[in-house]
Motif scaffolding. Structure first.
Motif, PDB file in Angstrom:
ATOM      1  N   ASP A 162       5.343   6.203   4.840  1.00 33.54           N
ATOM      2  CA  ASP A 162       5.581   6.608   3.457  1.00 33.54           C
ATOM      3  C   ASP A 162       5.450   8.107   3.301  1.00 33.54           C
ATOM      4  N   THR A 178      -9.109  -3.347  -3.775  1.00 32.54           N
ATOM      5  CA  THR A 178     -10.512  -3.642  -3.478  1.00 32.54           C
ATOM      6  C   THR A 178     -10.942  -3.165  -2.100  1.00 32.54           C
ATOM      7  N   ASN A 198       0.833  -1.216   0.000  1.00 32.19           N
ATOM      8  CA  ASN A 198       0.000   0.000   0.000  1.00 32.19           C
ATOM      9  C   ASN A 198       0.860   1.256   0.000  1.00 32.19           C
ATOM     10  N   LEU A 232      -6.521  -3.943   4.211  1.00 34.44           N
ATOM     11  CA  LEU A 232      -6.360  -3.455   5.581  1.00 34.44           C
ATOM     12  C   LEU A 232      -7.301  -4.156   6.561  1.00 34.44           C
ATOM     13  N   GLN A 240     -12.414   2.264   0.740  1.00 38.75           N
ATOM     14  CA  GLN A 240     -11.233   2.990   0.299  1.00 38.75           C
ATOM     15  C   GLN A 240     -11.418   4.455   0.677  1.00 38.75           C
ATOM     16  N   ALA A 241     -10.300   5.162   0.850  1.00 34.97           N
ATOM     17  CA  ALA A 241     -10.407   6.526   1.355  1.00 34.97           C
ATOM     18  C   ALA A 241     -11.133   7.428   0.354  1.00 34.97           C
TER      19      ALA A 241
HETATM   20  P1  ADP Z   1      -6.855  -1.333  -1.243  1.00 37.82           P
HETATM   21  O1  ADP Z   1      -5.431  -0.933  -1.128  1.00 37.82           O
HETATM   22  O2  ADP Z   1      -7.064  -2.619  -1.945  1.00 37.82           O
HETATM   23  O3  ADP Z   1      -7.736  -0.249  -1.762  1.00 37.82           O
HETATM   24  P2  ADP Z   1      -6.769  -1.513   1.646  1.00 37.82           P
HETATM   25  O4  ADP Z   1      -7.767  -2.100   2.577  1.00 37.82           O
HETATM   26  O5  ADP Z   1      -5.397  -2.026   1.681  1.00 37.82           O
HETATM   27  O6  ADP Z   1      -7.406  -1.640   0.212  1.00 37.82           O
HETATM   28  O7  ADP Z   1      -6.731   0.048   1.895  1.00 37.82           O
HETATM   29  C1  ADP Z   1      -7.950   0.745   2.066  1.00 37.82           C
HETATM   30  C2  ADP Z   1      -7.756   2.177   1.692  1.00 37.82           C
HETATM   31  O8  ADP Z   1      -6.931   2.849   2.639  1.00 37.82           O
HETATM   32  C3  ADP Z   1      -7.053   2.395   0.359  1.00 37.82           C
HETATM   33  O9  ADP Z   1      -7.957   2.284  -0.712  1.00 37.82           O
HETATM   34  C4  ADP Z   1      -6.552   3.814   0.513  1.00 37.82           C
HETATM   35  O10 ADP Z   1      -7.574   4.730   0.256  1.00 37.82           O
HETATM   36  C5  ADP Z   1      -6.192   3.874   1.991  1.00 37.82           C
HETATM   37  N1  ADP Z   1      -4.756   3.615   2.227  1.00 37.82           N
HETATM   38  C6  ADP Z   1      -4.206   2.471   2.648  1.00 37.82           C
HETATM   39  N2  ADP Z   1      -2.867   2.599   2.784  1.00 37.82           N
HETATM   40  C7  ADP Z   1      -2.563   3.855   2.416  1.00 37.82           C
HETATM   41  C8  ADP Z   1      -1.344   4.611   2.334  1.00 37.82           C
HETATM   42  N3  ADP Z   1      -0.170   4.068   2.673  1.00 37.82           N
HETATM   43  N4  ADP Z   1      -1.437   5.895   1.911  1.00 37.82           N
HETATM   44  C9  ADP Z   1      -2.620   6.417   1.587  1.00 37.82           C
HETATM   45  N5  ADP Z   1      -3.797   5.776   1.637  1.00 37.82           N
HETATM   46  C10 ADP Z   1      -3.785   4.517   2.061  1.00 37.82           C
END
Ligand code: ADP
Length: 599
Positions: free
Chosen positions: A254, A285, A222, A289, A273-274
């Motif tokens: 990061d 998807t 990520n 997380l 997702q954010a």
């Molecule tokens: P995915 O990466 O498949 O979308 P995750 O569950 O891993 O799903 O992450 C959920 C959401 O959290 C991501 O879609 C993103 O919006 C946000 N996110 C996760 N890790 C980061 C990161 N390192 N920097 C920015 N946003 C992040």
């Protein structure tokens, strides 16, 4: 109480179902003391209907008890409705798990063919303009598989079916290999992956390396995905709790897009997702997380995030670990099969029977086998397999598990019951289920190993080669061979070695458990025989059967049969009883000695 009701001659407790027993009325009247208490009872009404009541009883003097009763019909109704709703929810959850397992199984099978066929098309000198499309096909198929596995994984975690291993592993090695695996992604974006250890982080810890790797890979992946310039830093910090225990804090930082404060609390929810456009821009998807958080929490840790939009994010979590032992680790490494450097695989002249009802799967497996110069044969079902096995010689069998009429387990059991050469014929399960789901049954049915579909060609080769004598296959000369393992007359140890894949830590653990089984079994056996307890004998036999099968303990099996025959006689022979108990004791002692001396 109803005014028409004649109370004359009735006892207080007659109005309650089981009231007399529950209240222990005699004790109350004899001892003239009574503790205050609340009881739920049924009150019998005139029309013989029962209504649930809550009765509070308090003793106010040695002669006087005061009872308050309350009609709790409504409460009971609500409780019943709640229980029903809970049951329904559980059934629904179970159905969902089953549905997803079946679906993922169904999808994985054709995926097997898609991935494998793409692999072949790429190897067979495609036209330059086809290469790009084939690579996209391969990439998409592999991504789809990741998604299917994620859904299955999440589902398993939700259903409480996830188990965690406790084995020694090298934390630095693990983090290095994650960093190496993801380095090509980072390099494409010119992002650096930095690693820093603080405060004497132990080298070897005891835990679940696969899960640890899954957690860190998700976070680092990520971090790279959401960063366009700068770096990703993995930091590991240890706090020593006592001589052997550490609380280890991991953080993945990061310099990427960051997360809006209002979105932070949602990103750990599944499929969240954010931003609306995250999938379009970055893929994914929203399950990663959610899985990561559960995996950390199930191991007793917690994950938190700090982030600022446009500046970057820092995910951190802690987990407690016991310090491991380097010696366990090295012995695992020594013995591990390692064919990774084998340039060309060759199974020249090996006759392999593929028992598989699905033609697509047959095609895929045989493609690989032919490529390695093996001679594949097919059986569409278990019956045909048994027939072919009796007519021809085969070096190994690849056995699908889900087949109509007779499944892979049943077919294997039938093959084993043919005795002679069939006792030792290597049989490898090919399964679309995850290994943990089938491992036990695979072992119990007498198969020697397993391979999860879809598989990588190298993995298929490795599992086949590890069950063949070394002259049957070609591997890179520099690759270490597995440690040769000895056999004795009483124990056939090679199945354990096959299942272990050469992992000595597994073998050691297995031996420890088996020694415990052999320590307990003679007493249990003696108890069952002396008490003529047939059911107990059946039960302990059932419990030890997997061990007998795995270690080929034919003598013990025979002895238990003798015991069973003795119990079936009208007048069991005392001398025979004494003899079989003694014999079982001696055998178990011998087995334990063998296992104890193994390493
Ligand atoms: P995915 O990466 O498949 O979308 P995750 O569950 O891993 O799903 O992450 C959920 C959401 O959290 C991501 O879609 C993103 O919006 C946000 N996110 C996760 N890790 C980061 C990161 N390192 N920097 C920015 N946003 C992040």
């Amino acid at each position: 109480m109803s005014p028409q009701y004649n109370l004359q001659g009735k006892h207080f407790t007659d109005f309650f179902r089981n009231g007399r027993n529950l209240l222990d009325w005699d004790a109350i009247t004899e001892h003239k003391t009574y503790k205050s208490e609340s009881l739920e009872l049924s009150l019998v009404k005139i029309n013989q209907k029962r209504i649930p009541i809550l009765i509070d009883i308090a003793q106010v003097s040695p002669e006087t008890l005061i009872c308050f009763t309350r009609d709790i019909s409504e409460l009971k109704k609500t409780e019943k409705a709640l229980k029903k709703a809970k049951r329904n929810a559980e059934v629904n959850a179970e159905n969902q798990v089953n549905f997803l397992s079946v679906m993922s199984h169904e999808i994985r099978t054709p995926m097997n063919s898609v991935i494998a066929m793409t692999h072949f098309l790429l190897q067979e000198n495609p036209k330059p303009e086809q290469i790009k499309n084939l690579n996209i096909l391969k990439f998409s198929a592999e991504n789809l598989l990741v998604l299917i596995n994620d859904i299955l994984d999440y589902n398993k975690i939700e259903a409480g079916k996830t188990t965690f291993e406790q084995i020694d592993f090298d934390l630095r090695d693990l983090i290095n290999s994650i960093s190496q695996t993801l380095s090509y992604k980072a390099a494409n974006k010119q992002i650096e992956i930095l690693i820093e250890y603080k405060n004497q982080v132990p080298d070897i810890i005891i835990g679940d390396p696969v899960r640890m790797s899954q957690i860190l890979t998700n976070l680092v992946d990520n971090a790279i995905k959401f960063t366009s310039k700068g770096y990703v830093k993995i930091e590991v910090n240890a706090e020593r709790l006592d001589k052997d225990h550490f609380d280890i804090l991991f953080s993945v930082k990061d310099t990427g897009i960051g997360i809006d404060a209002s979105k932070i609390q949602h990103i750990f929810q599944r499929f969240t997702q954010a931003e609306q456009d995250t999938t379009r821009k970055f893929g994914g998807t929203g399950l990663g997380l959610a899985i990561t958080k559960r995996l950390i929490e199930l191991q007793g840790g917690e994950i938190l995030v700090e982030s600022e939009r446009g500046v970057g994010s820092k995910f951190f979590f802690n987990l407690k670990f016991k310090k491991g032992d380097k010696r366990n680790l090295e012995s695992i490494r020594d013995a591990q099969f390692n064919f990774s450097d084998a340039p060309d695989f060759d199974l020249h002249g090996c006759k392999i029977l593929i028992v598989e009802d699905n033609e697509m799967n047959q095609m895929v497996v045989s493609q690989f086998l032919q490529k390695w110069n093996a001679e594949p044969d097919f059986a569409h079902n278990g019956e045909i397999a048994i027939d072919l096995l009796q007519k021809n010689h085969y070096d190994l069998v690849l056995m699908d598990i889900e087949m109509p009429v007779m499944n892979g387990y049943q077919t294997t059991e039938r093959i084993r019951s043919l005795k002679g050469v069939f006792k030792d014929l290597p049989i490898i399960a090919l399964t679309a289920s995850t290994i943990s789901e089938v491992k036990k049954q695979v072992e119990e049915s007498g198969m020697n190993g397993y391979m999860s579909k879809p598989f990588k060609p190298k993995e298929l080769f490795e599992v086949i080669a590890s069950h063949l004598p070394s002259h049957k296959y070609t591997q890179d000369k520099n690759t270490p061979k597995s440690t040769p393992m000895s056999k004795t007359g009483k124990i056939d140890y090679h199945k354990v070695i096959d299942i272990s894949g050469g992992n000595k830590a597994f073998i050691r653990k297995y031996n420890q458990l088996a020694v415990k089984v052999f320590a307990d079994f003679p007493d249990e056996y003696a108890f069952a025989i002396l008490n003529q307890d047939f059911e107990k004998l059946r039960k302990i036999h059932h419990n030890i059967r997997a061990t007998i099968g795995l270690l080929g303990l034919d003598d013990l099996e025979t002895e238990i049969k003798i015991g069973r025959d003795i119990l079936q006689q009208d007048e069991p022979n005392e001398q025979a009883i004494g003899q079989t108990i003694k014999q079982v004791k001696n055998l178990c002692k011998e087995y334990s000695e063998y296992l104890n001396n193994y390493f």
